[in-house]
Motif scaffolding. Structure first.
Motif, PDB file in Angstrom:
ATOM      1  N   THR A   1       3.112   7.260  -8.168  1.00  0.00           N
ATOM      2  CA  THR A   1       1.772   6.952  -7.661  1.00  0.00           C
ATOM      3  C   THR A   1       1.448   5.473  -7.804  1.00  0.00           C
ATOM      4  O   THR A   1       0.865   4.857  -6.904  1.00  0.00           O
ATOM      5  CB  THR A   1       0.726   7.794  -8.414  1.00  0.00           C
ATOM      6  N   ILE A   2       1.837   4.884  -8.947  1.00  0.00           N
ATOM      7  CA  ILE A   2       1.584   3.454  -9.154  1.00  0.00           C
ATOM      8  C   ILE A   2       2.322   2.611  -8.124  1.00  0.00           C
ATOM      9  O   ILE A   2       1.770   1.653  -7.558  1.00  0.00           O
ATOM     10  CB  ILE A   2       1.988   3.065 -10.590  1.00  0.00           C
ATOM     11  N   MET A   3       3.580   2.951  -7.834  1.00  0.00           N
ATOM     12  CA  MET A   3       4.330   2.192  -6.841  1.00  0.00           C
ATOM     13  C   MET A   3       3.763   2.398  -5.442  1.00  0.00           C
ATOM     14  O   MET A   3       3.768   1.468  -4.619  1.00  0.00           O
ATOM     15  CB  MET A   3       5.801   2.611  -6.884  1.00  0.00           C
ATOM     16  N   LEU A   4       3.266   3.603  -5.146  1.00  0.00           N
ATOM     17  CA  LEU A   4       2.621   3.842  -3.847  1.00  0.00           C
ATOM     18  C   LEU A   4       1.396   2.949  -3.692  1.00  0.00           C
ATOM     19  O   LEU A   4       1.223   2.269  -2.675  1.00  0.00           O
ATOM     20  CB  LEU A   4       2.228   5.313  -3.716  1.00  0.00           C
ATOM     21  N   PHE A   5       0.541   2.942  -4.709  1.00  0.00           N
ATOM     22  CA  PHE A   5      -0.669   2.118  -4.637  1.00  0.00           C
ATOM     23  C   PHE A   5      -0.346   0.631  -4.670  1.00  0.00           C
ATOM     24  O   PHE A   5      -0.896  -0.152  -3.888  1.00  0.00           O
ATOM     25  CB  PHE A   5      -1.600   2.462  -5.803  1.00  0.00           C
ATOM     26  N   GLY A   6       0.542   0.223  -5.589  1.00  0.00           N
ATOM     27  CA  GLY A   6       0.783  -1.199  -5.801  1.00  0.00           C
ATOM     28  C   GLY A   6       1.590  -1.864  -4.709  1.00  0.00           C
ATOM     29  O   GLY A   6       1.316  -3.005  -4.346  1.00  0.00           O
ATOM     30  N   ALA A   7       2.600  -1.175  -4.167  1.00  0.00           N
ATOM     31  CA  ALA A   7       3.474  -1.777  -3.151  1.00  0.00           C
ATOM     32  C   ALA A   7       3.071  -1.358  -1.735  1.00  0.00           C
ATOM     33  O   ALA A   7       2.673  -2.195  -0.921  1.00  0.00           O
ATOM     34  CB  ALA A   7       4.932  -1.387  -3.429  1.00  0.00           C
ATOM     35  N   VAL A   8       3.140  -0.056  -1.455  1.00  0.00           N
ATOM     36  CA  VAL A   8       2.804   0.422  -0.107  1.00  0.00           C
ATOM     37  C   VAL A   8       1.332   0.181   0.204  1.00  0.00           C
ATOM     38  O   VAL A   8       0.968  -0.255   1.297  1.00  0.00           O
ATOM     39  CB  VAL A   8       3.148   1.926   0.022  1.00  0.00           C
ATOM     40  N   GLY A   9       0.457   0.460  -0.773  1.00  0.00           N
ATOM     41  CA  GLY A   9      -0.969   0.242  -0.557  1.00  0.00           C
ATOM     42  C   GLY A   9      -1.307  -1.212  -0.288  1.00  0.00           C
ATOM     43  O   GLY A   9      -2.166  -1.520   0.552  1.00  0.00           O
ATOM     44  N   THR A  10      -0.661  -2.117  -0.981  1.00  0.00           N
ATOM     45  CA  THR A  10      -0.903  -3.548  -0.748  1.00  0.00           C
ATOM     46  C   THR A  10      -0.474  -3.957   0.654  1.00  0.00           C
ATOM     47  O   THR A  10      -1.151  -4.756   1.314  1.00  0.00           O
ATOM     48  CB  THR A  10      -0.151  -4.383  -1.799  1.00  0.00           C
ATOM     49  N   LEU A  11       0.636  -3.407   1.134  1.00  0.00           N
ATOM     50  CA  LEU A  11       1.077  -3.702   2.505  1.00  0.00           C
ATOM     51  C   LEU A  11       0.066  -3.193   3.523  1.00  0.00           C
ATOM     52  O   LEU A  11      -0.252  -3.881   4.507  1.00  0.00           O
ATOM     53  CB  LEU A  11       2.448  -3.067   2.753  1.00  0.00           C
TER      54      LEU A  11
ATOM     55  N   LEU B   1     -13.220  -3.823   1.544  1.00  0.00           N
ATOM     56  CA  LEU B   1     -13.617  -2.424   1.342  1.00  0.00           C
ATOM     57  C   LEU B   1     -12.807  -1.491   2.231  1.00  0.00           C
ATOM     58  O   LEU B   1     -12.302  -0.449   1.788  1.00  0.00           O
ATOM     59  CB  LEU B   1     -15.108  -2.262   1.636  1.00  0.00           C
ATOM     60  N   LEU B   2     -12.672  -1.868   3.508  1.00  0.00           N
ATOM     61  CA  LEU B   2     -11.948  -1.019   4.461  1.00  0.00           C
ATOM     62  C   LEU B   2     -10.465  -0.960   4.134  1.00  0.00           C
ATOM     63  O   LEU B   2      -9.843   0.114   4.183  1.00  0.00           O
ATOM     64  CB  LEU B   2     -12.158  -1.558   5.878  1.00  0.00           C
ATOM     65  N   GLY B   3      -9.862  -2.106   3.807  1.00  0.00           N
ATOM     66  CA  GLY B   3      -8.430  -2.140   3.524  1.00  0.00           C
ATOM     67  C   GLY B   3      -8.058  -1.308   2.315  1.00  0.00           C
ATOM     68  O   GLY B   3      -7.018  -0.647   2.302  1.00  0.00           O
ATOM     69  N   ARG B   4      -8.920  -1.307   1.294  1.00  0.00           N
ATOM     70  CA  ARG B   4      -8.605  -0.504   0.105  1.00  0.00           C
ATOM     71  C   ARG B   4      -8.809   0.984   0.378  1.00  0.00           C
ATOM     72  O   ARG B   4      -8.017   1.813  -0.078  1.00  0.00           O
ATOM     73  CB  ARG B   4      -9.473  -0.962  -1.073  1.00  0.00           C
ATOM     74  N   ALA B   5      -9.853   1.330   1.102  1.00  0.00           N
ATOM     75  CA  ALA B   5     -10.070   2.744   1.421  1.00  0.00           C
ATOM     76  C   ALA B   5      -8.964   3.296   2.306  1.00  0.00           C
ATOM     77  O   ALA B   5      -8.649   4.492   2.238  1.00  0.00           O
ATOM     78  CB  ALA B   5     -11.430   2.919   2.099  1.00  0.00           C
ATOM     79  N   ALA B   6      -8.348   2.435   3.114  1.00  0.00           N
ATOM     80  CA  ALA B   6      -7.330   2.892   4.056  1.00  0.00           C
ATOM     81  C   ALA B   6      -6.055   3.354   3.378  1.00  0.00           C
ATOM     82  O   ALA B   6      -5.247   4.056   3.996  1.00  0.00           O
ATOM     83  CB  ALA B   6      -7.005   1.772   5.050  1.00  0.00           C
ATOM     84  N   PHE B   7      -5.851   2.953   2.109  1.00  0.00           N
ATOM     85  CA  PHE B   7      -4.621   3.404   1.451  1.00  0.00           C
ATOM     86  C   PHE B   7      -4.878   4.264   0.215  1.00  0.00           C
ATOM     87  O   PHE B   7      -4.024   5.075  -0.158  1.00  0.00           O
ATOM     88  CB  PHE B   7      -3.727   2.207   1.075  1.00  0.00           C
ATOM     89  N   VAL B   8      -6.038   4.123  -0.428  1.00  0.00           N
ATOM     90  CA  VAL B   8      -6.279   4.908  -1.648  1.00  0.00           C
ATOM     91  C   VAL B   8      -6.340   6.397  -1.339  1.00  0.00           C
ATOM     92  O   VAL B   8      -5.658   7.218  -1.965  1.00  0.00           O
ATOM     93  CB  VAL B   8      -7.575   4.441  -2.340  1.00  0.00           C
ATOM     94  N   PHE B   9      -7.125   6.783  -0.346  1.00  0.00           N
ATOM     95  CA  PHE B   9      -7.309   8.207  -0.049  1.00  0.00           C
ATOM     96  C   PHE B   9      -6.076   8.834   0.605  1.00  0.00           C
ATOM     97  O   PHE B   9      -5.646   9.909   0.181  1.00  0.00           O
ATOM     98  CB  PHE B   9      -8.557   8.389   0.810  1.00  0.00           C
ATOM     99  N   PRO B  10      -5.452   8.214   1.612  1.00  0.00           N
ATOM    100  CA  PRO B  10      -4.238   8.834   2.174  1.00  0.00           C
ATOM    101  C   PRO B  10      -3.075   8.897   1.173  1.00  0.00           C
ATOM    102  O   PRO B  10      -2.379   9.919   1.094  1.00  0.00           O
ATOM    103  CB  PRO B  10      -3.897   7.933   3.368  1.00  0.00           C
ATOM    104  N   LEU B  11      -2.856   7.828   0.419  1.00  0.00           N
ATOM    105  CA  LEU B  11      -1.744   7.834  -0.533  1.00  0.00           C
ATOM    106  C   LEU B  11      -2.007   8.779  -1.705  1.00  0.00           C
ATOM    107  O   LEU B  11      -1.069   9.351  -2.262  1.00  0.00           O
ATOM    108  CB  LEU B  11      -1.485   6.416  -1.045  1.00  0.00           C
TER     109      LEU B  11
END
Length: 438
Positions: free
Chosen positions: A2-12, A242-252
């Motif tokens: 989960t950390i790698m999903l948020f930190g790497a994929v989520g950042t992209l 706000l939009l960029g963070r919401a776009a990956f937190v909930f789907p991931l």
């Protein structure tokens, strides 16, 4: 995972959304920036400020959230810096699919090489302290070697134009697993408090610097003739964040929950909202990248660059003060804690229970087809089947075997054996002469 999903994929994902939003909106404002600047904006505002977040999240009250936000913040900062360096080396004059592939390749090159360098320096530090006499039996020398080797990883990364923060991150992981357990108990306590003190001083300096730079008249004079534009840019950047963070937190989070069987390991909706909100603060990394991109030696007279610098300062201060002050009340509202005793017990269990205990090893094999009937053991299932059914525990199990058999004999460290504080005969400690044990 989960950390790698948020930190790497989520950042992209956040980088892509913020960059595309900046290109679509700022080009209509005629600020005078290029496509490369807009891509840099995506990397700048994709970097969260884990320092601010960890000041308002309590490890005892919300251990899972604390671990997720802390882990994501560290990986996020490293990924953002690597992305920023890749964008700066991106040739936008001849944009094509090949150049896009070069950007992706450059990103993975920086990520992998920085990781390998950090691991190599970390292993070197463990070997030096374990094997060489001059680095042992003296608290001063042990602490000095650990600090200098950690700093060496950063200097080598800068020398080879790699990501210093990513190199230090992985060097720290390796040193915490091997090097730190090769020194005496006095050195362990000393290094722990020394690095904690230096970290605290660095955080204070960063906040003082951001506050003092907000009073720099030069940049505000450049944008004083267009206050509406400056406010619009700041509001747009805040909205894209706000939009960029919401776009990956909930789907991931949804994807992460699909891989978890236990309901206690899944991330609830209220926890997802807290993670989304807690990661909205921007700080030191965003400021450093913004100055790197839009100023020369801290000064600028260009209108577009001055607008971006002042807007970055505005977003950092607003997000730190407003979002930071509202995070703790939001956590208490969404996840009220009615039993302090159970809260402390759960936090202690989350910190002390190993990822793979002896019972977990038994469950790993029994859950994959191995059982014991009449004192006879059925053959263990194949490694591929174990990997597909329980990937995390299987990988950790084989890593333990490899670490105990090959790594620890060479580099020392506690490994996975029980750790007894202040024990000179700990199995993870280097072998001492007979006369030094008494």
């Amino acid at each position: 995972m989960t950390i790698m999903l948020f930190g790497a994929v989520g950042t992209l994902i956040s980088f892509i959304i913020i960059s595309l939003g900046a290109i679509a909106i700022f080009q209509k404002m005629d600020i005078g920036l290029g496509v490369g600047d807009y891509l840099a904006i995506g990397a700048i505002f994709a970097a969260t400020d884990s320092v601010c977040t960890l000041q308002v999240l309590n490890q005892d009250e919300t251990p899972l959230l604390y671990s997720l936000v802390f882990g994501e913040g560290v990986v996020n900062d490293a990924t953002s810096v690597v992305l920023f360096n890749a964008v700066q080396n991106f040739d936008l004059t001849h944009f094509s699919s090949i150049e896009a592939l070069n950007l992706i390749g450059n990103f993975f090159y920086l990520f992998l090489t920085s990781t390998i360098l950090g691991v190599a320096v970390g292993l070197l530090s463990a070997y030096v302290i374990k094997k060489l006499y001059f680095g042992r039996h003296s608290t001063d020398r042990e602490v000095a070697v650990m600090m200098l080797m950690a700093y060496l990883s950063y200097m080598l990364a800068e020398l080879f134009y790699l990501s210093g923060i990513l190199t230090v991150f992985f060097c720290g992981i390796v040193m915490s697993h091997y090097t730190w357990h090769n020194v005496t108990e006095n050195s362990r306590v000393t290094t722990k408090h020394t690095f904690a003190t230096l970290s605290f001083l660095a955080e204070v300096f960063i906040f003082l610097y951001v506050g003092m730079d907000a009073l720099d008249i030069e940049k505000w004079n450049v944008v004083s003739d267009s206050p509406k534009t400056s406010v619009s840019v700041s509001a747009t950047l805040l909205g894209l964040t706000l939009l960029g963070r919401a776009a990956f937190v909930f789907p991931l989070s949804f994807l992460s929950n699909l891989t978890k069987k236990s309901p206690f390991e899944k991330i609830g909706f209220k926890q997802q909202i807290t993670i989304w909100w807690a990661g909205l603060m921007r700080g030191a990394v965003s400021m450093a990248l913004a100055y790197n991109q839009f100023t020369r030696d801290g000064h600028t007279q260009l209108r577009g660059n001055a607008i971006l610098i002042t807007s970055t300062i505005t977003v950092v201060l607003f997000s730190t003060v407003v979002f930071g002050l509202m995070t703790k009340p939001l956590v208490k509202f969404l996840m009220p804690q009615s039993k302090p005793l159970s809260r402390s017990i759960s936090s202690q269990q989350s910190l002390t229970l190993p990822l793979l205990s002896q019972d977990s090893i038994t469950d790993l094999f029994i859950g994959n087809g191995q059982s014991s009937e009449g004192g006879q053991n059925v053959a263990r299932p194949s490694s591929l089947r174990m990997l597909l059914t329980r990937p995390t525990r299987t990988v950790h199990y084989y890593w333990r075997k490899f670490d105990d058999a090959f790594m620890r004999p060479v580099f020392g460290g506690r490994g996975f054996v029980p750790f007894v504080p202040a024990s000179p005969t700990d199995r993870g400690m280097p072998d001492l002469p007979e006369d030094s044990k008494y």
